[in-house]
Design a protein around this motif. Structure first.
Motif, short mmCIF file in Angstrom:
data_model
loop_
_atom_site.label_atom_id
_atom_site.label_comp_id
_atom_site.label_asym_id
_atom_site.label_seq_id
_atom_site.Cartn_x
_atom_site.Cartn_y
_atom_site.Cartn_z
N PHE A 159 0.05 -34.80 -8.32
CA PHE A 159 0.37 -35.53 -9.54
C PHE A 159 1.28 -36.71 -9.22
CE2 PHE A 159 3.32 -36.40 -13.03
CZ PHE A 159 2.41 -36.75 -14.02
N VAL A 160 2.24 -36.50 -8.35
CA VAL A 160 3.15 -37.59 -7.99
C VAL A 160 2.37 -38.76 -7.41
CG1 VAL A 160 5.03 -38.29 -6.45
CG2 VAL A 160 5.15 -36.09 -7.66
N GLU A 161 1.45 -38.46 -6.50
CA GLU A 161 0.67 -39.53 -5.87
C GLU A 161 -0.23 -40.23 -6.87
OE1 GLU A 161 0.30 -37.48 -1.41
OE2 GLU A 161 -1.19 -37.06 -2.97
N ARG A 162 -0.83 -39.48 -7.78
CA ARG A 162 -1.68 -40.11 -8.80
C ARG A 162 -0.86 -41.01 -9.71
NH1 ARG A 162 -3.60 -34.86 -9.15
NH2 ARG A 162 -2.60 -34.52 -11.18
N SER A 188 -3.89 -29.05 -24.65
CA SER A 188 -3.76 -29.04 -23.20
C SER A 188 -2.75 -30.08 -22.73
CB SER A 188 -5.13 -29.31 -22.56
OG SER A 188 -5.03 -29.36 -21.16
N TYR A 189 -2.75 -31.24 -23.37
CA TYR A 189 -1.81 -32.31 -23.02
C TYR A 189 -0.37 -31.87 -23.29
CZ TYR A 189 0.40 -36.95 -23.13
OH TYR A 189 1.21 -38.03 -22.92
N CYS A 190 -0.15 -31.23 -24.42
CA CYS A 190 1.20 -30.75 -24.74
C CYS A 190 1.68 -29.72 -23.72
CB CYS A 190 1.22 -30.15 -26.14
SG CYS A 190 0.96 -31.33 -27.48
N ASN A 191 0.81 -28.78 -23.38
CA ASN A 191 1.16 -27.77 -22.39
C ASN A 191 1.44 -28.41 -21.03
OD1 ASN A 191 0.86 -25.71 -24.25
ND2 ASN A 191 -1.28 -25.34 -23.72
N TYR A 192 0.65 -29.42 -20.71
CA TYR A 192 0.82 -30.12 -19.43
C TYR A 192 2.18 -30.78 -19.36
CZ TYR A 192 -0.95 -32.78 -15.37
OH TYR A 192 -1.16 -33.30 -14.11
N LEU A 193 2.58 -31.48 -20.44
CA LEU A 193 3.91 -32.12 -20.46
C LEU A 193 5.01 -31.08 -20.37
CD1 LEU A 193 3.49 -34.95 -23.13
CD2 LEU A 193 3.25 -35.10 -20.65
N GLN A 194 4.83 -29.95 -21.03
CA GLN A 194 5.83 -28.88 -20.98
C GLN A 194 6.01 -28.38 -19.55
OE1 GLN A 194 7.67 -27.89 -23.58
NE2 GLN A 194 8.80 -26.38 -22.36
N GLN A 195 4.90 -28.22 -18.85
CA GLN A 195 4.98 -27.77 -17.45
C GLN A 195 5.64 -28.82 -16.58
OE1 GLN A 195 1.26 -26.01 -15.84
NE2 GLN A 195 0.53 -25.99 -17.97
N LEU A 196 5.33 -30.10 -16.80
CA LEU A 196 5.95 -31.16 -16.01
C LEU A 196 7.46 -31.19 -16.23
CD1 LEU A 196 3.32 -34.02 -16.49
CD2 LEU A 196 3.86 -32.86 -14.34
N ALA A 197 7.88 -30.85 -17.44
CA ALA A 197 9.31 -30.87 -17.76
C ALA A 197 10.05 -29.67 -17.20
CB ALA A 197 9.50 -30.95 -19.27
N THR A 198 9.35 -28.56 -16.98
CA THR A 198 10.04 -27.31 -16.62
C THR A 198 9.68 -26.75 -15.25
OG1 THR A 198 8.30 -26.02 -17.72
CG2 THR A 198 10.22 -26.65 -19.05
N ILE A 244 4.41 -28.10 -10.25
CA ILE A 244 3.21 -28.74 -10.76
C ILE A 244 3.13 -30.21 -10.36
CG2 ILE A 244 4.09 -29.52 -13.00
CD1 ILE A 244 1.43 -28.54 -14.21
N TRP A 245 4.29 -30.81 -10.04
CA TRP A 245 4.29 -32.21 -9.61
C TRP A 245 3.60 -32.38 -8.26
CZ3 TRP A 245 7.15 -36.28 -12.20
CH2 TRP A 245 7.76 -35.87 -13.38
N MET A 246 3.52 -31.31 -7.49
CA MET A 246 2.91 -31.40 -6.17
C MET A 246 1.53 -30.74 -6.12
SD MET A 246 5.23 -33.15 -4.87
CE MET A 246 4.44 -33.28 -3.26
#
Length: 846
Positions: free
Chosen positions: A72-75, A182-192, A196-198
């Motif tokens: 995700f970081v690279e993208r 799905s987008y909301c869950n995705y942002l929640q995971q990125l925040a916590t 998932i960033w890797m």
């Protein structure tokens, strides 16, 4: 999330844009697309420009390419770098770019997804002031022409606020809700969750969809399938139980299970005496008949593998398959043994009926369920046929499932209309015999005659029909045309191998009351069938009959390019797994490795069908065809089958075929060919197509038109020409008129004129004793006149003939010089065939 973004040199907007792009890619057919980004582009055109109230927004087009595997970081970093680069060109707005594209391509390129972010637009105090001045926001909506989905992001009192405005009518039901969740869950995971960033493959599929897919592929173990069962073993079990019952009904004779068994065992002993053993490949080259059943059973009982080869194939093709399959033994019929040519190393055995056959010595079983049962050759995209290797276990699994699922028993009779080299015949033979039923075999000469089928259905009380939809359509049309009411015993129709017309199931049920119509699908590479759908009421809004759900011990997957399950409604590649998978392609490890793969996560062995499909909300799969059957027009990919289905809903249309054709500038357009309904109402004259004008329908006028021979060019005696030498047997040429084959061969040395003359003689007039008019091997459509043939002959490639453009006169068998040949003549006018033309001495056009 902002602190994590700063640590990797990303803005808050960049993080949200990357996450939004991931969700769009996951719900899109392609991971490469364009997003419209809103820019606040207040240019410093005047000292007081900041005091003006107005809309200073513009758009920039941002390319998203998620086809490259990355974290995700690279993208996110790659996408932000691309955005900074694009912003250097912000003085040319996205609207202007789209206008320019329209001018160049002649069509509007819709880019209807917008991302709007005010994060970092100003300091927090100013942002709070703006919000407070407007009061508390309780509802908002944006509506912009050509915008399908607008994602808006802002920050208020340290909280992230975002919403999606969309035209919901453009999307299937619940699709946007699933995407947004799905987008909301995705942002929640990125925040916590830092991990998932890797991650390279984010988990975006909604849990409820994942549950449906998992249930879809929960393998249903068939209790009767064991490692010991083989195709011939299922038959032997029935011989012990019903030896005196009819196994096969052919035009010449009937065979009981016991008689069929004894003839097969006799053949098995004969094959073993000739050196056949476990794994030996034995070709079955036969016309439709009872001998085919004896042959395949005898081959399998000998522990060998049968390879069906159509005797109607050209000799060169037959010999090529015999060589490729490493055949030394062939089982055939006596008539074919006498009429066909066989390679010297081939030994032929033909099957004969013995009404007084005695009890044969039992054949010792040498093979197991994991051994090959048959190899069926299918067409390859490269023109070289592929030999699909199917073992006993896979085929046994399919036929037992079908028999159990649809209640096929000893009371059933199956009409065997499919050719032996088509894998539907595997069920016709072994599925019927495994159930203790009876195979009804058509006469070879009438194997494609619906009148003959109907006679057999009525005369022998056929209960099960198994064919491609086109053959059933023929039967339905013929039966419907009969003047007397029909009472038929058909109770089950299995349709597979092609699209099922949406109106066909109802037509079938109108003739056979209470019949069960089932759509089956899969691939030859997966043991006949892998998926089924019982067809009840056909929804008028359907584009096609659903593909369905997997059969027992088999799995069906719709996967995206990352080999993840595609969300509901999203097209993906169809993969098949489970017990039915072929062992691979005979002697082609490269193709086997390409099409039979291991799933990178589950390690399940899968076959990549090359077909497109999508999951439906109820768990069924919808078949979308092959990607290469789609066409792209004005930037849009179009499924021609969808247009055909829409046309077929019109009561005035009986049949429809849609194609894409290109004009001289390679601009494509869609053309529909329709067969009108016989019961269409009387329409005003203006409704009838103008293209009917000029078509000769009167028989007398057609004869007069033929007598005029308008296809021949009127020649002047002063035309420069070359008399072509002719040394050919007229009788041989006459016979060639009735049996035509075309060949292509390029030689490096110049072509001799007599040889060239003989080649062109196929275009000559033929005077037949019983025909008042001359005939042509290659006339116009409808045989109204000869086509005009022109040749482009290259320099020093044809002995005694100078380079140039010539007209060929079929009446006089001579070349008539038209013009000289320029250096640029013929350049780039043959498209993909240009390289072939460059090798040839000449080319022709009609």
């Amino acid at each position: 999330m902002k602190s994590k973004a700063r640590a990797i040199n990303l803005t808050g907007s960049g993080i949200l844009l990357a996450a939004f792009s991931d969700v769009l890619a996951y719900w899109s057919k392609t991971p490469n697309f364009t997003i419209n980004l809103t820019l606040f582009n207040r240019l410093p055109l005047h000292p007081q420009v900041n005091h003006i109230v107005g809309d200073f927004t513009s758009l920039t087009l941002l390319e998203v390419d998620n086809s490259i595997v990355a974290t995700f970081v690279e993208r996110a970093q790659r996408l932000q770098a691309r955005l900074w680069e694009d912003l250097d060109h912000r003085y040319v707005s996205g609207v202007e770019v789209q206008r320019e594209l329209r001018r160049q391509r002649g069509t509007y390129q819709a880019m209807g997804v917008v991302f709007t972010s005010t994060l970092g637009f100003s300091d927090m105090a100013q942002q709070d002031w703006l919000v407070n001045q407007l009061g508390e926001m309780v509802y908002s909506i944006t509506q912009t022409p050509q915008v399908w989905l607008d994602h808006q992001v802002r920050e208020e009192e340290g909280a992230l606020l975002f919403n999606w405005d969309a035209i919901e009518e453009l999307f299937p039901a619940n699709l946007l809700d699933d995407m947004f969740s799905s987008y909301c869950n995705y942002l929640q995971q990125l925040a916590t969750d830092q991990k998932i960033w890797m991650e390279k493959y984010p988990t975006l599929l909604p849990p409820q969809q994942l549950e449906v897919i998992q249930k879809l592929n929960q393998v249903n173990q068939l209790k009767t399938v064991t490692s010991e069962q083989t195709l011939d073993g299922l038959f032997v079990q029935q011989v012990k139980q019903r030896g005196a019952s009819l196994a096969a009904i052919a035009p010449e004779l009937c065979l009981t299970y016991e008689q069929l068994y004894q003839h097969a065992v006799k053949l098995g002993h004969q094959l073993r005496s000739l050196g056949a053993t476990t794994g030996t490949h034995i070709a079955v080259v036969m016309n439709k008949g009872w001998e085919q059943i004896v042959a395949v059973l005898g081959v399998l009982m000998a522990g060998c593998t049968y390879i069906p080869i159509d005797p109607g194939l050209p000799q060169q093709r037959q010999w090529s398959l015999l060589t490729q399959a490493q055949i030394q033994l062939v089982v055939t019929q006596e008539a074919l043994y006498q009429s066909l040519s066989w390679p010297e190393e081939i030994e032929c055995v033909y099957v004969e009926y013995n009404p007084h056959i005695g009890v044969q010595r039992t054949l010792e079983r040498l093979h197991q369920s994991g051994d090959l049962a048959y190899i069926i050759y299918t067409s390859g995209s490269t023109g070289i046929p592929k030999g699909v290797m199917i073992d006993h276990q896979g085929a046994v699994n399919t036929i037992i499932d079908i028999n159990q699922r649809f209640g096929v028993t000893a009371d059933d009779r199956v009409l065997a209309v499919s050719a032996l080299n088509f894998d539907l015949s595997v069920y016709d033979i072994f599925g019927t015999l495994a159930a203790g039923g009876t195979i009804v075999i058509p006469t070879a000469a009438k194997a494609k005659d619906p009148a003959h089928w109907l006679s057999l259905i009525n005369g022998h009380h056929v209960t099960v029909w198994n064919s491609v939809p086109a053959l059933m359509q023929m039967l339905v049309e013929y039966t419907s045309a009969q003047s007397t009411p029909q009472h038929h015993p058909l109770r089950l129709a299995l349709l597979s191998g092609d699209w099922i017309p949406l109106n066909l199931p109802q037509q079938i049920k109108a003739i056979w009351t209470g019949i069960e119509v089932v759509s089956l699908g899969g691939a030859t590479e997966a043991s006949i069938w892998s998926i089924y759908y019982p067809i009840g009421e056909v929804d008028p809004n359907w584009r096609s009959i659903p593909y369905g759900k997997p059969l027992g011990n088999q799995t069906m997957h719709v996967l995206n390019q990352w080999m993840e399950p595609a969300p509901v409604w999203v097209p993906g590649q169809i993969y098949i797994g489970g017990l039915g998978l072929a062992q691979g392609y005979w002697k082609d490890d490269e193709k086997t490795a390409k099409h039979f793969i291991r799933h990178p996560l589950t390690q399940e062995r899968l076959y990549k069908t090359g077909d497109l499909g999508r999951y439906l909300p109820d768990g069924n799969i919808e078949f979308l065809g092959r990607e290469d059957f789609q066409v792209k027009i004005n930037g849009y990919r179009i499924e021609l089958g969808e247009i055909e289905a829409t046309l077929m809903r019109n009561s005035l249309v009986n049949k429809a075929v849609v194609n894409a054709i290109a004009d001289s500038r390679d601009r494509k357009k869609i053309v529909a060919y329709i067969v009108p309904s016989e019961t269409q109402p009387k329409l005003p004259e203006a409704y009838y197509p103008s293209e009917k004008e000029g078509i000769i329908t009167d028989p007398v006028e057609r004869i007069e038109f033929k007598l005029k021979q308008p296809g021949l060019r009127n020649l002047d005696s002063t035309n420069k020409g070359i008399d072509l030498p002719l040394d050919i047997d007229e009788e041989a040429l006459t016979q060639a008129y009735f049996q035509r084959q075309s060949y292509r061969h390029f030689q490096q040395q110049p072509l001799e004129l007599p040889e060239f003359s003989q080649f062109l003689s196929c275009l000559r007039q033929l005077s037949l004793a019983d025909k008042p008019l001359p005939k042509y091997l290659y006339p116009s459509a409808g045989n109204l006149y000869p086509v005009q043939s022109y040749l482009m002959i290259k320099s020093e490639r044809l002995t005694g003939v100078e380079a140039g453009i010539y007209y060929y006169c079929p009446r006089q068998h001579r070349l008539v010089f038209i013009s000289t040949l320029t250096n640029a003549e013929g350049d780039n006018i043959y498209g993909g065939n240009q390289s072939l033309v460059e090798q040839a001495a000449f080319s022709t056009s009609d």
